[in-house]
Motif scaffolding. Structure first.
Motif, PDB file in Angstrom:
ATOM      1  N   ALA A 153      94.237  31.176  46.086  1.00  0.00           N
ATOM      2  CA  ALA A 153      93.058  30.454  46.045  1.00  0.00           C
ATOM      3  C   ALA A 153      93.354  29.150  45.725  1.00  0.00           C
ATOM      4  N   ALA A 154      94.378  28.550  45.066  1.00  0.00           N
ATOM      5  CA  ALA A 154      94.700  26.962  44.981  1.00  0.00           C
ATOM      6  C   ALA A 154      94.901  26.411  46.231  1.00  0.00           C
ATOM      7  N   ARG A 155      95.727  27.216  47.072  1.00  0.00           N
ATOM      8  CA  ARG A 155      96.402  26.673  48.229  1.00  0.00           C
ATOM      9  C   ARG A 155      95.258  26.418  49.503  1.00  0.00           C
ATOM     10  N   ALA A 156      94.472  27.443  49.383  1.00  0.00           N
ATOM     11  CA  ALA A 156      93.161  27.558  50.179  1.00  0.00           C
ATOM     12  C   ALA A 156      92.261  26.440  49.972  1.00  0.00           C
ATOM     13  N   CYS A 157      91.837  26.038  48.534  1.00  0.00           N
ATOM     14  CA  CYS A 157      91.044  25.232  48.230  1.00  0.00           C
ATOM     15  C   CYS A 157      91.799  23.651  48.750  1.00  0.00           C
ATOM     16  N   LEU A 158      93.002  23.628  48.605  1.00  0.00           N
ATOM     17  CA  LEU A 158      93.674  22.244  48.939  1.00  0.00           C
ATOM     18  C   LEU A 158      93.653  21.953  50.125  1.00  0.00           C
ATOM     19  N   ARG A 159      93.679  23.137  51.059  1.00  0.00           N
ATOM     20  CA  ARG A 159      93.847  22.849  52.462  1.00  0.00           C
ATOM     21  C   ARG A 159      92.636  22.622  53.020  1.00  0.00           C
ATOM     22  N   ALA A 160      91.487  23.006  52.373  1.00  0.00           N
ATOM     23  CA  ALA A 160      90.125  22.652  52.745  1.00  0.00           C
ATOM     24  C   ALA A 160      89.701  21.229  52.142  1.00  0.00           C
ATOM     25  N   GLY A 161      90.457  20.613  51.590  1.00  0.00           N
ATOM     26  CA  GLY A 161      90.166  19.449  51.168  1.00  0.00           C
ATOM     27  C   GLY A 161      89.789  19.232  49.712  1.00  0.00           C
ATOM     28  N   ALA A 162      89.846  20.224  48.814  1.00  0.00           N
ATOM     29  CA  ALA A 162      89.726  19.938  47.397  1.00  0.00           C
ATOM     30  C   ALA A 162      90.698  18.858  47.018  1.00  0.00           C
ATOM     31  N   HIS A 163      90.361  18.010  46.062  1.00  0.00           N
ATOM     32  CA  HIS A 163      91.282  16.959  45.465  1.00  0.00           C
ATOM     33  C   HIS A 163      92.142  17.404  44.211  1.00  0.00           C
ATOM     34  N   GLY A 164      91.820  18.513  43.837  1.00  0.00           N
ATOM     35  CA  GLY A 164      92.529  18.858  42.762  1.00  0.00           C
ATOM     36  C   GLY A 164      92.439  20.270  42.363  1.00  0.00           C
ATOM     37  N   ILE A 165      93.264  20.680  41.212  1.00  0.00           N
ATOM     38  CA  ILE A 165      93.049  22.101  40.705  1.00  0.00           C
ATOM     39  C   ILE A 165      92.938  21.996  39.232  1.00  0.00           C
ATOM     40  N   THR A 166      91.872  22.515  38.722  1.00  0.00           N
ATOM     41  CA  THR A 166      91.972  22.500  37.178  1.00  0.00           C
ATOM     42  C   THR A 166      91.891  24.235  36.472  1.00  0.00           C
ATOM     43  N   VAL A 167      92.496  24.326  35.502  1.00  0.00           N
ATOM     44  CA  VAL A 167      92.847  25.501  34.905  1.00  0.00           C
ATOM     45  C   VAL A 167      92.425  25.266  33.297  1.00  0.00           C
ATOM     46  N   HIS A 168      92.198  26.450  32.709  1.00  0.00           N
ATOM     47  CA  HIS A 168      91.749  26.353  31.276  1.00  0.00           C
ATOM     48  C   HIS A 168      92.337  27.532  30.635  1.00  0.00           C
ATOM     49  N   PRO A 169      93.777  27.571  30.330  1.00  0.00           N
ATOM     50  CA  PRO A 169      94.511  28.549  29.733  1.00  0.00           C
ATOM     51  C   PRO A 169      94.289  28.928  28.374  1.00  0.00           C
ATOM     52  N   ARG A 170      93.208  29.711  28.129  1.00  0.00           N
ATOM     53  CA  ARG A 170      92.711  29.994  26.678  1.00  0.00           C
ATOM     54  C   ARG A 170      93.908  30.627  26.094  1.00  0.00           C
TER      55      ARG A 170
END
Ligand SMILES: CC(=O)[C@@H](O)[C@H](O)COP(=O)(O)O
Ligand SMILES: NCC(=O)COP(=O)(O)O
Length: 259
Positions: A33-50
């Motif tokens: 998911a993260a790789r696909a979003c970055l390839r599509a132009g997302a500028h970053g990835i956020t996670v919230h490891p609760r």
């Protein structure tokens, strides 16, 4: 008024992990998911490891850090409560940004920001430690103008405006009053020397008006609605749809286009 700035899209992949964790099969993959979003132009990835590991877990945090080393222009934003498990992740991974969120361990979802002066003294050393590690700090805050200078005073680089109240008012007579409230809080943050991020319940319906109305908006982090849309559109088309919304908002605000 701040000079127009481009707003970055950080995709929160919590909910991909939530679905994955309902079976022992490793799918849907957070990394895919993260790789696909970055390839599509997302500028970053956020996670919230609760702390309860309901979605993002320690292995996800480490694997995403390795992925993002291949994307040097993208940012890695790790959210959490620094008095719980967040600081161990920050020390291990040294992400671009740590977003401090005052959630309890069993909280259903994030629903409020920090309060000053009550929270100042316990946050100050934790912010200083992040800075010593080279990590930018954003404080999750309610849109209260008077709280912005105190947030800066404890050393925060940015605030993340908690946007659920705006999202809840979207499409109601209270919508424009909420936008004015967020614009005032953002202006106060800029005046205090803070950068302005925002997130929680932003979606394809309410995003453009928010981007158009809030001065100096540097980043939006979007997860729940984004993953919901990606289930229908796919990751690539979902990223493109969110970036198009942001571009419309920035054009109206007189900023550039999404970086
Ligand atoms: C801090 C915030 O508003 C969100 O980033 C948060 O990560 C949502 O957490 P859940 O995905 O667990 O609802
Ligand atoms: N900081 C907000 C975030 O990362 C995602 O929030 P949501 O879009 O899942 O509500």
């Amino acid at each position: 008024m701040s000079s127009p700035c481009a707003t970055a899209l950080s995709v929160n992949v919590n909910k991909v992990a939530l679905v994955r964790n309902t079976r022992h099969l490793g799918i849907p993959s957070v990394l895919t998911a993260a790789r696909a979003c970055l390839r599509a132009g997302a500028h970053g990835i956020t996670v919230h490891p609760r702390p309860d590991g309901r979605h993002i877990r320690a292995q996800d945090v480490a694997e995403l850090a390795a992925l993002l080393r291949d994307w040097p222009r993208a940012e890695y934003n790790i959210e959490g409560n620094p008095t719980q498990n967040l600081m161990d992740f920050i020390r291990q991974v040294r992400p671009s940004q740590a977003t401090f969120v005052p959630d309890s361990e069993d909280q259903f979802t994030s629903d409020h920001g920090w309060s000053f002066p009550q929270d100042a003294e316990r946050l100050r050393p934790l912010i200083a430690e992040c800075h010593a590690l080279g990590v930018r700090v954003s404080l999750f805050m309610d849109p209260v103008a008077a709280q912005m200078a105190p947030a800066r005073a404890v050393g925060a680089d940015r605030v993340e405006l908690y946007t659920e109240p705006y999202a809840a008012a979207w499409g109601t007579p209270g919508q424009d009053a909420q936008l004015r409230r967020y614009a005032e809080a953002a202006h106060a943050a800029l005046q205090a020397g803070l950068g302005v991020n925002a997130g929680h319940d932003l979606n394809l319906d309410n995003l453009a008006a928010f981007v158009a109305s809030v001065p100096g908006l540097l980043e939006v982090s979007i997860g729940h609605a984004f993953v919901s849309d990606a289930l229908e559109l796919g990751y690539e088309r979902a990223v493109q749809a969110y970036l198009a919304c942001m571009d419309r908002g920035m054009a109206e605000r007189g900023a550039g286009v999404a970086r």
